[in-house]
Write an enzyme that holds these catalytic residues in place. Structure first.
Site, PDB file in Angstrom:
ATOM      1  N   LYS A  67      28.931  46.264  62.001  1.00 20.31           N
ATOM      2  CA  LYS A  67      29.636  46.385  60.725  1.00 20.31           C
ATOM      3  C   LYS A  67      29.546  45.029  60.028  1.00 20.31           C
ATOM      4  O   LYS A  67      29.635  43.980  60.690  1.00 20.31           O
ATOM      5  CB  LYS A  67      31.097  46.743  61.019  1.00 20.31           C
ATOM      6  N   SER A 142      36.848  52.768  57.614  1.00 18.36           N
ATOM      7  CA  SER A 142      35.956  51.936  56.836  1.00 18.36           C
ATOM      8  C   SER A 142      34.624  51.633  57.509  1.00 18.36           C
ATOM      9  O   SER A 142      33.695  51.204  56.849  1.00 18.36           O
ATOM     10  CB  SER A 142      36.648  50.623  56.497  1.00 18.36           C
ATOM     11  N   SER A 166      39.761  52.747  61.399  1.00 19.11           N
ATOM     12  CA  SER A 166      38.424  52.568  60.814  1.00 19.11           C
ATOM     13  C   SER A 166      37.246  52.779  61.744  1.00 19.11           C
ATOM     14  O   SER A 166      36.116  52.888  61.275  1.00 19.11           O
ATOM     15  CB  SER A 166      38.309  51.186  60.193  1.00 19.11           C
TER      16      SER A 166
HETATM   17  N1  GLN Z   1      42.067  53.468  56.205  1.00 18.87           N
HETATM   18  C1  GLN Z   1      43.004  52.461  56.598  1.00 18.87           C
HETATM   19  C2  GLN Z   1      43.217  51.521  55.442  1.00 18.87           C
HETATM   20  O1  GLN Z   1      42.728  51.775  54.414  1.00 18.87           O
HETATM   21  C3  GLN Z   1      42.531  51.756  57.831  1.00 18.87           C
HETATM   22  C4  GLN Z   1      41.422  50.835  57.613  1.00 18.87           C
HETATM   23  C5  GLN Z   1      40.981  50.108  58.833  1.00 18.87           C
HETATM   24  O2  GLN Z   1      41.232  50.527  59.961  1.00 18.87           O
HETATM   25  N2  GLN Z   1      40.356  48.969  58.619  1.00 18.87           N
HETATM   26  O3  GLN Z   1      43.862  50.537  55.545  1.00 18.87           O
END
Ligand code: GLN
Length: 480
Positions: A67, A142, A166
């Site tokens: 990532k 994400s 994410s």
């Molecule tokens: N979808 C969650 C957020 O928007 C988690 C994101 C993540 O785990 N980085 O914060």
């Protein structure tokens, strides 16, 4: 079977028995990547590894993707933000160092929501990534790019990061395994910080055994992250041990009215499956569930507002030249951050301000403590908790994601981050065109137990005769 459908474990065997040479394997994956990525857009950029591959490691020649919020020498680390578009990594993250020491080959950095803020990979400053099962839909986020790269066989494994789901959400929507280890198990050195008290790096793989195998490598020592627990375990050692004496809890609130009925149906089948395996399953209530998502929102945005203060156009990345009228820091941040990131910085700063701190931030910390204690109490009677990874199937690219939708995407996954628990997503079946995952959570540092249960489920869930998961068919791509 096509080579790319192999697990990392099988690829290691193919190399060891000289059925394939490491450089042939690399060429094979790179060729797939060039053809497939045009359709799905999982990679932000490809990397060239300057150092020679270590030939004596047990991952020698195995390609992987990262990532783009994890640092690796030889290229940029952008966190999918304009503010870091030209930032070149100045060192290898600890996880990358460990993988390279075993001979693994980094081939590219994957797309994500900017600074990991989002659940769809649409909040990337560059482009959205597509779900390979249905190109009109989001892959989840994400870490969407990493999940797509593994699901389409452009790499045999990838790393993502998980602050509120994410890793698990995109793994769930792409039909692969996504594992968030216990907080402190993996070094965060070299990870672009979002919410430091919840961020964890973890693997996205084609099998639970591979998740354990990669964790064995990336959980090794780190001299720089003081929150890292420096005890070593072999997560593969007992992974095939029986689980029929396990007791598993299902939290009713994770399958309430907000949950898609078709996801619920698959979940009920998974519960029957576990019962058939000899596992005792009980339904329980968790009163604090309602608080979890708002608490996550307050704490994560507060930490983000502080972590992101370092992007000022002086030290890193984008620098917007000042004019007589503009302040260079303000201008750089205005141009460099996307709308979702700005929204979170504003929210975080506001909740940390004098008039809101007690009622919101401190209150959220207290509720987080209560939730963590509740989990400790549950784990006195149960070995694991199961739920759908998400209450919702993946939306179409471009659909508006309002607060309710975000809540549906994330409310089952944020629990593990708030309490520091290990959690994993394993494919559970399909709703329409796209897969959804089953989530397992276990007590903190009982990662070996979690992986053992997930492995037992994976073995009996019966997706394919050989135990592998089905492969997406991408239109226009026949045989690569
Ligand atoms: N979808 C969650 C957020 O928007 C988690 C994101 C993540 O785990 N980085 O914060």
């Amino acid at each position: 079977m096509d080579i790319w459908m192999n697990s990392v474990e099988d690829l290691i065997e193919l190399i060891k028995t000289k059925k394939i040479k490491p450089n042939e394997l690399q060429r094979y994956y790179l060729k797939r990547l060039y053809i497939i990525d045009e359709k799905v857009k999982a990679f932000i950029h490809l990397t060239t590894q300057k150092e020679h591959l270590r030939s004596e490691g047990f991952l020698t020649g195995i390609p992987f993707a990262l990532k783009d919020n994890i640092m690796a020498l030889g290229g940029q680390t952008t966190a999918a933000s304009k503010i870091l578009w030209n930032y070149r990594s100045t060192y290898d993250a600890t996880v990358v160092e460990h993988l390279k020491n075993e001979g693994a080959l980094l081939i590219g950095k994957t797309n994500m929501d900017e600074f990991s803020m989002g659940s769809t990979t649409e909040h990337s400053a560059f482009f959205p990534t597509k779900n390979p099962w249905d190109l009109e839909r989001i892959p989840g986020g994400s870490s969407g790019g990493s999940a797509v790269a593994v699901a389409t066989g452009m790499v045999p494994f990838a790393l993502g990061s998980d602050t509120g789901g994410s890793i698990r959400l995109p793994a769930s929507y792409c039909g692969v395994v996504g594992y968030k280890p216990s907080y402190s198990l993996i070094s965060r050195y070299g990870l672009v910080a979002f919410a430091s008290s919840m961020d964890q790096i973890g693997p996205i793989t084609r099998s639970v055994r591979d998740a354990a195998l990669i964790t064995n490598v990336i959980s090794r020592k780190c001299r720089y992250d003081v929150t890292k627990r420096n005890t070593q375990k072999d997560y593969l050692k007992n992974i095939e041990e029986p689980v029929n004496s396990f007791r598993v809890a299902c939290i009713r609130e994770t399958i309430d009215d907000d949950c898609d009925p078709l996801i619920l149906k698959l979940f009920e089948e998974a519960v029957l499956q576990l019962q058939w395996m000899g596992i005792q399953t009980d339904y329980i209530n968790l009163k604090q569930y309602r608080d979890a998502y708002p608490v996550y929102t307050i704490i994560s945005s507060a930490e983000a507002s502080s972590n992101l203060a370092r992007y000022d156009g002086i030290l890193y990345g984008l620098k917007v030249k000042p004019t007589v009228k503009t302040n260079p820091i303000q201008k750089t941040r205005e141009v460099g951050f996307g709308p979702e990131v700005k929204r979170r910085i504003l929210l975080g700063t506001f909740n940390l301000s004098h008039q809101r701190y007690e009622d919101y931030y401190r209150h959220a910390l207290l509720l987080r403590g209560t939730l963590t204690q509740q989990f400790e109490a549950i784990f006195k009677s149960y070995d694991a908790i199961i739920s759908p990874v998400s209450k919702k199937t993946p939306g179409k690219i471009g659909d508006k994601t309002d607060i309710k939708t975000m809540n549906q995407y994330d409310s089952n996954t944020v629990l593990a981050n708030l309490a520091g628990l290990p959690a994993i997503s394993v494919p559970m079946g399909f709703v329409g065109t796209t897969p959804v995952g089953l989530q397992f959570m276990a007590s903190k540092f009982e990662d070996d137990k979690l992986l053992r249960l997930a492995r037992a489920y994976e073995k009996t869930a019966g997706f394919h005769e050989d135990g592998s998961y089905p492969a997406p068919h991408i239109e226009g791509i026949e045989d690569v």
